[in-house]
Design an enzyme around this catalytic site. Structure first.
Site, PDB file in Angstrom:
ATOM      1  N   GLU A   1       0.879  -1.171   0.000  1.00  0.00           N
ATOM      2  CA  GLU A   1       0.000   0.000   0.000  1.00  0.00           C
ATOM      3  C   GLU A   1       0.909   1.212   0.000  1.00  0.00           C
ATOM      4  O   GLU A   1       1.566   1.506   1.006  1.00  0.00           O
ATOM      5  CB  GLU A   1      -0.922  -0.008   1.222  1.00  0.00           C
TER       6      GLU A   1
ATOM      7  N   CYS B   1      -2.265   8.752   3.076  1.00  0.00           N
ATOM      8  CA  CYS B   1      -2.321   8.307   1.681  1.00  0.00           C
ATOM      9  C   CYS B   1      -3.722   8.467   1.112  1.00  0.00           C
ATOM     10  O   CYS B   1      -3.886   8.737  -0.078  1.00  0.00           O
ATOM     11  CB  CYS B   1      -1.881   6.850   1.584  1.00  0.00           C
TER      12      CYS B   1
END
Length: 461
Positions: A234, A268
């Site tokens: 990720e 993020c």
């Protein structure tokens, strides 16, 4: 980078830690291997009892670990407490659902008969020790969303946390130990990035998961690929936040502020690129900019603070460089944009408009409270701007037009599309991205199965 607790609100180094030597790394790898042989044989009920205990301990110690997180990486204390509570919720969710998520599956009887078998089942078995390389921005949540499903599946964890959050990393190891997980089931490795390859190449480590930067992801994926080991990545995100004419403008603008500055803008999945239909662009820009200006910036330990410092001096410098580059290339600053004087690594909530592809911020992730505003002539242009990014993690869309919803869900290149709300993670829903945002999924049943040996058991007639 030294392993140390450095208060980003003051720049003061509070404590340093010695990195583990080769002998201690070997001892911990051996302990993980030994622990796995026992842990994999425990029942789901036994694991659930321990996971619930970990959640109870975390709830009881929420304020203490929140202060550690805020001291180490600067998130506002209210958000740190919320992060701890979210982690306890995820622990309980996996404790309650792991057995059903990993239950044996029976293929269609017609296919079983066609294969010549009397019966066939698909069974999910744990892989072994999994290395987790985790970032500092959500120092508790990033780890728990890996650790809870991994431990419930029967795997064991080795945590290489970011070097600026050692206190949080050590707390996690102690938490799982006190919850009753056997010695070696979850261990923190206080090591620098240079020692990751040695651990990942060890044959006792069966897989790896990483949340972090593109360079870190490439490095871990390359090593794991060479060793033929499973990985989940990720990485970064530059999420679009699209506002169409049918949106509830006040709510869209208010939510946009939260979506951009959550965790001091260092997330993020924070919305970063605000793509607004030309019919409502001016009205949205006015509301959004006013909301960004009104944010309370200050001591992250203060209850009223909404935006604290960035996690590091380097992080603030990188963000300022992106803003300066955009302004130098013609971007307009609607608010913020100037690095303040004084102690700590603060940067003001900033809104930029007039962004063009020649500016770095158009393609690079702005990791801090800086928003870019884009004007879109229509739906087609909104989709084109949103997809003009190397990243594809989350996305937010504000519209009450069903045709537009269908188009965005079909065409946005992202791991998640959130309609009339901001991107968030929940233990029941899969989380992850596409393109340079990584691959694989965390959370939900998809996440717990990522590090399982999916085994076909075929029994002849």
């Amino acid at each position: 980078m030294p392993i140390a607790t450095v208060n980003p609100a003051t720049g003061e180094t509070l404590r340093t830690y010695d990195a583990l030597g080769e002998e201690e790394i070997e001892r911990r790898l051996a302990a993980a291997d030994t622990a796995f042989r026992t842990h994999r044989t425990t029942t789901f009920a036994e694991r659930a009892l321990r996971m619930h205990k970990a959640a109870d301990l975390l709830d009881a110690e929420c304020q203490d670990i929140a202060r550690v997180m805020t001291t180490e990486m600067g998130k506002p204390i209210t958000q740190a407490r919320a992060e701890a509570a979210k982690c306890a919720k995820a622990m309980r969710w996996y404790a309650d659902h792991a057995e059903e998520l990993l239950a044996d599956e029976e293929p269609d009887a017609r296919d079983v008969k066609d294969s010549g078998a009397s019966w066939v089942i698909v069974r999910y078995r744990p892989l072994g020790p999994v290395l987790a390389v985790m970032p500092w921005n959500f120092p508790l949540w990033q780890v728990v969303r890996f650790a809870a499903p991994a431990l419930m599946a029967g795997n064991v964890g080795l945590l290489k946390h970011a070097s600026n959050v050692p206190g949080t990393a050590l707390f996690l190891e102690d938490l799982f130990r006190r919850a009753g997980f056997a010695e070696g089931c979850f261990q923190t490795l206080l090591i620098g990035s240079g020692a990751v390859e040695r651990v990942l190449r060890d044959p006792r480590v069966r897989a790896a998961t990483l949340t972090g930067s593109e360079p870190a992801g490439r490095s871990v994926a390359s090593i794991a690929g060479d060793e033929i080991k499973k990985t989940v990545l990720e990485l970064g995100g530059s999420d679009p936040y699209i506002v169409m004419p049918s949106a509830e403008l006040d709510r869209a603008a208010e939510t946009a502020v939260t979506a951009r500055v959550q965790n001091n803008g260092q997330s993020c999945i924070a919305a970063k690129r605000f793509i607004v239909h030309t019919d409502v662009f001016d009205a949205f820009a006015e509301r959004f900019t006013a909301g960004m200006k009104a944010l309370r910036v200050g001591d992250p330990m203060a209850e009223e603070t909404e935006v604290g410092p960035l996690s590091s001096e380097r992080g603030r410098a990188d963000l300022a460089e992106l803003v300066d580059d955009a302004v130098g290339a013609g971007a307009t600053v609607l608010c913020g944009g100037t690095r303040p004087d004084g102690p700590g690594w603060y940067y003001p909530p900033t809104v930029l408009t007039g962004i063009t592809p020649r500016m770095r911020i158009h393609h690079e992730e702005a990791f801090g409270p800086v928003a870019t505003l884009y004007r879109a002539a229509d739906l087609d242009e909104a989709v084109a701007i949103a997809n003009d990014s190397p990243f594809g993690l989350g996305s937010d869309v504000w519209t009450h037009n069903g045709t537009e919803v269908d188009r965005f869900v079909q065409d946005l290149e992202a791991g998640g599309v959130f309609i009339n709300g901001m991107t968030a993670s929940h233990p029941a829903f899969p989380f992850g991205g596409v393109k340079r945002s990584g691959y694989g999924r965390e959370l939900s049943g998809h996440g717990i199965r990522e590090f399982c040996n999916i085994t076909t058991v075929w029994h002849g007639a």
